[in-house]
Design a protein around this motif. Structure first.
Motif, PDB file in Angstrom:
ATOM      1  N   UNK A  45      -0.690   2.530   2.934  1.00 58.62           N
ATOM      2  CA  UNK A  45       0.043   1.409   3.512  1.00 58.62           C
ATOM      3  C   UNK A  45      -0.811   0.144   3.588  1.00 58.62           C
ATOM      4  N   UNK A  46      -1.833   0.059   2.744  1.00 63.83           N
ATOM      5  CA  UNK A  46      -2.764  -1.069   2.853  1.00 63.83           C
ATOM      6  C   UNK A  46      -2.071  -2.410   2.652  1.00 63.83           C
ATOM      7  N   UNK A  47      -1.287  -2.541   1.595  1.00 66.63           N
ATOM      8  CA  UNK A  47      -0.602  -3.816   1.352  1.00 66.63           C
ATOM      9  C   UNK A  47       0.378  -4.128   2.476  1.00 66.63           C
ATOM     10  N   UNK A  48       1.032  -3.099   2.972  1.00 72.47           N
ATOM     11  CA  UNK A  48       1.952  -3.244   4.101  1.00 72.47           C
ATOM     12  C   UNK A  48       1.195  -3.738   5.327  1.00 72.47           C
ATOM     13  N   UNK A  49       0.015  -3.169   5.576  1.00 76.48           N
ATOM     14  CA  UNK A  49      -0.760  -3.502   6.767  1.00 76.48           C
ATOM     15  C   UNK A  49      -1.320  -4.916   6.725  1.00 76.48           C
ATOM     16  N   UNK A  50      -1.548  -5.446   5.538  1.00 77.22           N
ATOM     17  CA  UNK A  50      -2.206  -6.746   5.406  1.00 77.22           C
ATOM     18  C   UNK A  50      -1.236  -7.926   5.387  1.00 77.22           C
ATOM     19  N   UNK A  51       0.038  -7.657   5.529  1.00 74.06           N
ATOM     20  CA  UNK A  51       1.040  -8.724   5.511  1.00 74.06           C
ATOM     21  C   UNK A  51       1.576  -8.983   6.920  1.00 74.06           C
ATOM     22  N   UNK A  52       1.731 -10.243   7.278  1.00 73.05           N
ATOM     23  CA  UNK A  52       2.378 -10.605   8.538  1.00 73.05           C
ATOM     24  C   UNK A  52       3.878 -10.649   8.288  1.00 73.05           C
ATOM     25  N   UNK A  53       4.588  -9.641   8.797  1.00 73.54           N
ATOM     26  CA  UNK A  53       6.031  -9.533   8.577  1.00 73.54           C
ATOM     27  C   UNK A  53       6.772 -10.226   9.719  1.00 73.54           C
ATOM     28  N   UNK A  54       7.565 -11.220   9.380  1.00 70.66           N
ATOM     29  CA  UNK A  54       8.300 -11.992  10.380  1.00 70.66           C
ATOM     30  C   UNK A  54       9.691 -11.404  10.600  1.00 70.66           C
ATOM     31  N   UNK A  55      10.329 -11.823  11.679  1.00 69.17           N
ATOM     32  CA  UNK A  55      11.713 -11.413  11.933  1.00 69.17           C
ATOM     33  C   UNK A  55      12.622 -12.012  10.862  1.00 69.17           C
ATOM     34  N   UNK A  56      13.554 -11.207  10.377  1.00 69.19           N
ATOM     35  CA  UNK A  56      14.458 -11.683   9.328  1.00 69.19           C
ATOM     36  C   UNK A  56      15.449 -12.696   9.899  1.00 69.19           C
ATOM     37  N   UNK A  57      15.652 -13.827   9.223  1.00 66.73           N
ATOM     38  CA  UNK A  57      16.617 -14.822   9.714  1.00 66.73           C
ATOM     39  C   UNK A  57      18.051 -14.352   9.503  1.00 66.73           C
ATOM     40  N   UNK A  58      18.939 -14.859  10.326  1.00 65.38           N
ATOM     41  CA  UNK A  58      20.357 -14.524  10.183  1.00 65.38           C
ATOM     42  C   UNK A  58      20.912 -15.114   8.890  1.00 65.38           C
ATOM     43  N   UNK A  59      21.847 -14.388   8.275  1.00 65.56           N
ATOM     44  CA  UNK A  59      22.541 -14.879   7.096  1.00 65.56           C
ATOM     45  C   UNK A  59      23.969 -15.260   7.465  1.00 65.56           C
ATOM     46  N   UNK A  60      24.519 -16.197   6.747  1.00 69.19           N
ATOM     47  CA  UNK A  60      25.920 -16.546   6.937  1.00 69.19           C
ATOM     48  C   UNK A  60      26.799 -15.464   6.342  1.00 69.19           C
TER      49      UNK A  60
END
Length: 397
Positions: A45-60
């Protein structure tokens, strides 16, 4: 072994904990597992661990409809659509035989990373009940995601009361680089039957960490099939408990892995009662530098006499660089059981390929015919003909 060697502190973990609004204590303590954690030995999970994952924005609604229109879905039955972790009411239609409910308390599964991550950032998903004796037909659940460096964490709960039945078509798709982390809590009552067919066709740059906790009562049946056909890194994990006599669990699947992608199917089936059965048949086709993982464990308690457990993992390697890691496991404490497991790895048969080429079939088409033939008996485990045809049409051979 110290905890420091088995988990990794990272920008990704810090961002998840910061987003958790005080619910990330267990996640912070667990950390993101490294290869030194046995359950994640083959799924880094190295690539997963090194990314800052933000909250997904709402879609229309219009954006969600555009994504939905690209999918081939059943026309019949109920449908519930989520887009970037939020229910799209305008695209939903739920049969009167399916009752919406409030989500109940779930097993924390505190030793399972995907469950702990979901608990820290949980979003309300589908929560329904099928009343006793009701055949609720087909329900298509669609989870759509689009964006860059975002994540969603839906928790779904499905309860089938005594003698009820439901077919769930669980579709996951999207565009961009993101992580989806769905959790299902499934309760199959006495004599009830849930057929759960999953199509995972996320973006090829995405991550997908799904976990299912299923509890099956006497004479109940949880019959599942997963087609892992997308994601840069995907893990589909099933934790199933057979809690009373004559319960049945099937965890079957196909994984299609190319490029440098990784697909992982992990299961733990716990026979906690006598006269129960479980079946696992998983086939993986790997090309280029694709990596496949199968980890399947059958645990049989001392009380679970007359257990019938079967587990088979077969892999077809289309490239010298492709790799499969297979770890079937039996842990048996009863003495009157019938349990077996096995794994096979092979390549396309040169004689069969030569036979087809001699009849004027181009090599690419001949290879495709042989790959589909390899997968055929696994697909036949999908009892619903419409869903079986949809899966077959989705396979990238």
């Amino acid at each position: 072994m110290s905890i420091a060697t088995t988990v990794q502190a990272s920008s990704g973990l810090e961002a998840f904990v910061a987003r958790s609004a005080g619910h990330g204590t267990a996640l912070a303590a667990m950390g993101i597992p490294t290869r030194r954690v046995e359950a994640w030995r083959y799924t880094p999970l190295r690539a997963f661990a090194d990314t800052v994952w933000a909250e997904a924005p709402a879609l229309s609604d219009a954006q969600a409809q555009t994504l939905l229109a690209r999918l081939l879905l059943p026309k019949a039955g109920s449908r519930v659509v989520f887009a970037n972790g939020r229910k799209v009411e305008a695209l939903n239609s739920l049969s009167d035989s399916i009752v919406s409910t409030a989500a109940g308390v779930a097993d924390p599964l505190e030793d399972r990373f995907s469950a702990v991550l979901n608990a820290a950032l949980v979003q309300d998903g589908l929560s329904v009940r099928v009343p006793a004796g009701t055949d609720a037909g087909l329900l298509t659940l669609v989870s759509l995601t689009t964006g860059e460096n975002i994540s969603t964490h839906l928790r779904h709960q499905i309860v089938l009361e005594e003698g009820a039945s439901l077919t769930l078509f669980d579709v996951n798709a999207g565009e961009g680089r993101y992580v989806t982390n769905p959790r299902f809590d499934i309760v199959v009552g006495k004599g009830a039957r849930l057929t759960h067919v999953k199509l995972q066709q996320e973006s090829l740059a995405a991550g997908h960490l799904a976990i299912i906790a299923a509890s099956v009562d006497a004479n109940g049946n949880y019959d599942s099939f997963t087609l892992n056909n997308g994601s840069e890194l995907a893990r589909h994990e099933v934790v199933a408990n057979l809690t009373a006599a004559h319960a049945q669990v099937h965890v079957n699947g196909i994984q299609i892995v190319d490029g440098s992608r990784l697909n992982d199917l992990t299961s733990m089936i716990h026979h906690a009662a006598p006269d129960c059965g479980s079946r696992q048949t998983v086939k993986t086709v790997l090309s280029e530098s694709g990596l496949g993982v199968f980890q399947g464990k059958i645990l049989v308690d001392r009380i679970a006499q007359k257990t019938d457990g079967y587990q088979m993992n077969q892999a077809l390697l289309l490239s010298e660089k492709a790799q499969i890691n297979s770890k079937p496991e039996l842990e048996i404490y009863a003495d009157d059981v019938k349990c077996s497991h096995g794994a096979t790895v092979g390549a396309l048969d040169d004689e069969q390929l030569f036979y087809l080429r001699c009849r004027g079939i181009p090599e690419t088409e001949a290879r495709d015919i042989l790959v589909r033939a390899f997968l055929l008996d696994a697909l036949d485990l999908v009892s619903d003909e419409t869903l079986r045809d949809l899966l077959q049409g989705s396979i990238r051979a």
